[in-house]
Design an enzyme around this catalytic site. Structure first.
Site, PDB file in Angstrom:
ATOM      1  N   ASP A   9       1.091  -1.289  -0.292  1.00 25.86           N
ATOM      2  CA  ASP A   9       0.333  -0.036  -0.148  1.00 25.86           C
ATOM      3  C   ASP A   9       0.939   1.274   0.184  1.00 25.86           C
ATOM      4  OD1 ASP A   9      -2.414  -1.254  -0.032  1.00 25.86           O
ATOM      5  OD2 ASP A   9      -2.053  -2.189   1.916  1.00 25.86           O
ATOM      6  N   HIS A  11       1.323   3.691  -2.436  1.00 24.65           N
ATOM      7  CA  HIS A  11       0.758   3.950  -3.718  1.00 24.65           C
ATOM      8  C   HIS A  11       1.411   5.173  -3.995  1.00 24.65           C
ATOM      9  CE1 HIS A  11      -3.894   3.233  -2.240  1.00 24.65           C
ATOM     10  NE2 HIS A  11      -2.859   2.465  -1.087  1.00 24.65           N
ATOM     11  N   HIS A  86      -5.500  -1.105  -6.196  1.00 27.34           N
ATOM     12  CA  HIS A  86      -6.542   0.390  -6.785  1.00 27.34           C
ATOM     13  C   HIS A  86      -5.431   0.234  -8.409  1.00 27.34           C
ATOM     14  CE1 HIS A  86      -7.202   3.903  -4.588  1.00 27.34           C
ATOM     15  NE2 HIS A  86      -7.721   2.331  -3.878  1.00 27.34           N
ATOM     16  N   HIS A 150      -3.506  -9.715  -1.570  1.00 22.62           N
ATOM     17  CA  HIS A 150      -4.176  -8.538  -0.986  1.00 22.62           C
ATOM     18  C   HIS A 150      -5.473  -8.483  -1.221  1.00 22.62           C
ATOM     19  CE1 HIS A 150      -3.871  -4.149  -2.154  1.00 22.62           C
ATOM     20  NE2 HIS A 150      -4.971  -4.174  -2.249  1.00 22.62           N
ATOM     21  N   ASP A 181      -3.906  -4.324   1.712  1.00 27.04           N
ATOM     22  CA  ASP A 181      -4.629  -3.477   1.457  1.00 27.04           C
ATOM     23  C   ASP A 181      -5.690  -2.551   2.754  1.00 27.04           C
ATOM     24  OD1 ASP A 181      -7.411  -2.390   0.202  1.00 27.04           O
ATOM     25  OD2 ASP A 181      -8.330  -4.446   0.389  1.00 27.04           O
TER      26      ASP A 181
END
Length: 418
Positions: A9, A11, A86, A150, A181
């Site tokens: 994560d 991101h 994502h 995930h 996640d």
């Protein structure tokens, strides 16, 4: 003995609050993890998904991540990873690109042995596609085994995927499940195996108040899981409960008690007192050096009491929040992205949407219906769900770039890989 850094994560590419500095922060946090792994001479870095925030990261994010992974490769430390919700694409994944360059290994149902531990991978699977999922993994000869995957797993709060079912039905006996996640770290023991979330490396939501970090997992006679923190952007949380006749001056006074320089300031107002215009508090914090200021008034203010003020500070966030509420399918998110956030010229949007729909139908006439209950951008997200559900404030993949589909620098994703 095998000792790995378990992260996820990250991101990369998330321009939180539409502030470029925040986009840099997410890449910097990932870089910190990698450099810690090098300094510690870890046996591997294991990434549990959502390397990128968006299925169409900008070129700067792709190249920035490549540079970080090159550092790890030069230290001869493997990077093992799975695909999160994502970043998931319909065809080739960004992780495949890095694997083709020799910088990553995309884990799957075949064992990747590091030291005396076999690592397997299971990419994010939408809820609608989990029924009848075959947990058949190839055998191994290592002393230990771990599954990297995930999703939001039970028995953790808000879980919708049963970890015990995976462990029971799997053809391989796992000693640990290394998960991504859920942005809150945690660990529990199920079926004699440890299941653990590493948490996010940067605050992707204002509800993620605890310090960010990652796990260090050691496989020996037993599995040992420890935490290490990261030095991330300062978030200043100011919770103000107003009494009768108290108002904006009280809020400003509380905010002014903190060092706001370069910080993200999150103000929460409750109690009684007079109406408070968020913009007046936000400007106060910005004048004192804050990078970002956001104010939420949780009180019920009648229309007669509320001063009317319209702010266009962050319209994309409002649109993204509404899109999340709709619970769109992956196909619908793709169309939304074409309309609002792609690089397609406005004059060509209609033709591009029509082409995309025809392409979906030609691939699978049931593509739209099959995914009706799955949101690939963030199926598990919900604006009313706390931080433990992972990504309640993050934008869905459809609109990480601004409305014109590009960064301020005009960066574009690698078109031939889309």
């Amino acid at each position: 003995m095998t000792r790995v850094i378990h992260t996820g994560d990250t991101h990369v590419g998330y321009q939180q609050y539409n502030v470029p500095d925040r986009r840099d922060d997410f890449l910097d946090a990932f870089r910190q993890v990698i450099r810690d792994a090098i300094a510690d001479d870890a046996d591997a870095v294991v990434h549990a998904g959502d390397l990128f925030h968006d299925r169409r990261p900008a070129l700067a994010d792709i190249m920035g991540t490549l540079t970080v992974l090159e550092e790890l490769s030069e230290a001869d430390i493997p990077f093992l990873a799975v695909v999160g919700n994502h970043e998931a694409k319909r065809d080739a994944q960004w992780l495949d690109l890095y694997e083709s360059l020799g910088l990553a290994t995309r884990l799957n149902d075949e064992p990747t042995v590091i030291g005396d531990t076999a690592f397997y991978g299971l990419d994010f699977v939408p809820r609608s596609q989990r029924e009848g999922l075959d947990y058949d993994f190839a055998p191994h000869d290592a002393d230990s085994a771990a599954l990297v995957t995930h999703g939001l797993f039970q028995p953790f709060d808000y879980g919708d995927w049963d970890a015990e079912e995976i462990l029971t039905e799997s053809s391989v006996e796992f000693d640990a499940m290394l998960l991504g996640d859920n942005h809150d770290p945690g660990k529990q023991q199920v079926e004699d195996a440890w299941i653990t979330y590493c948490g996010s490396t940067e605050r992707a939501s204002a509800s993620e108040r605890e310090d960010r970090g990652y796990n260090i997992v050691t496989f020996d006679d037993e599995v040992r899981i420890t935490r290490r923190g990261l030095d991330t952007r300062e978030f200043v949380f100011v919770d103000v409960e107003l009494g009768p006749a108290e108002g904006v001056e009280r809020v400003r006074s509380r905010v002014g008690q903190h060092d706001l320089e370069d910080a993200v300031v999150i103000v929460s107002i409750s109690g009684d007192g007079d109406p408070v215009t968020p913009a007046s508090v936000e400007s106060f914090a910005l004048d004192r050096g804050a990078l970002v200021a956001r104010v939420t008034d949780h009180r019920e203010i009648t229309p007669e009491e509320q001063e009317t003020e319209i702010s266009f500070a962050d319209p994309d966030d409002a649109v993204n929040e509404r899109v999340r509420d709709l619970g769109l399918s992956e196909a619908a998110h793709d169309i939304d992205e074409t309309i609002r956030a792609s690089k397609v010229a406005d004059a060509n949007v209609k033709d591009e949407v029509e082409r995309h729909v025809r392409e979906l139908l030609s691939e699978d006439v049931d593509a739209l219906a099959d995914e009706a209950d799955a949101s690939a951008a963030d199926e598990a997200d919900g604006t009313d769900v706390p931080a433990s559900t992972a990504e309640d404030d993050t934008d869905d993949g459809a609109a990480v770039n601004e409305a014109d589909g590009s960064d301020d620098d005009g960066q574009a994703s690698v078109e031939e890989f889309l």
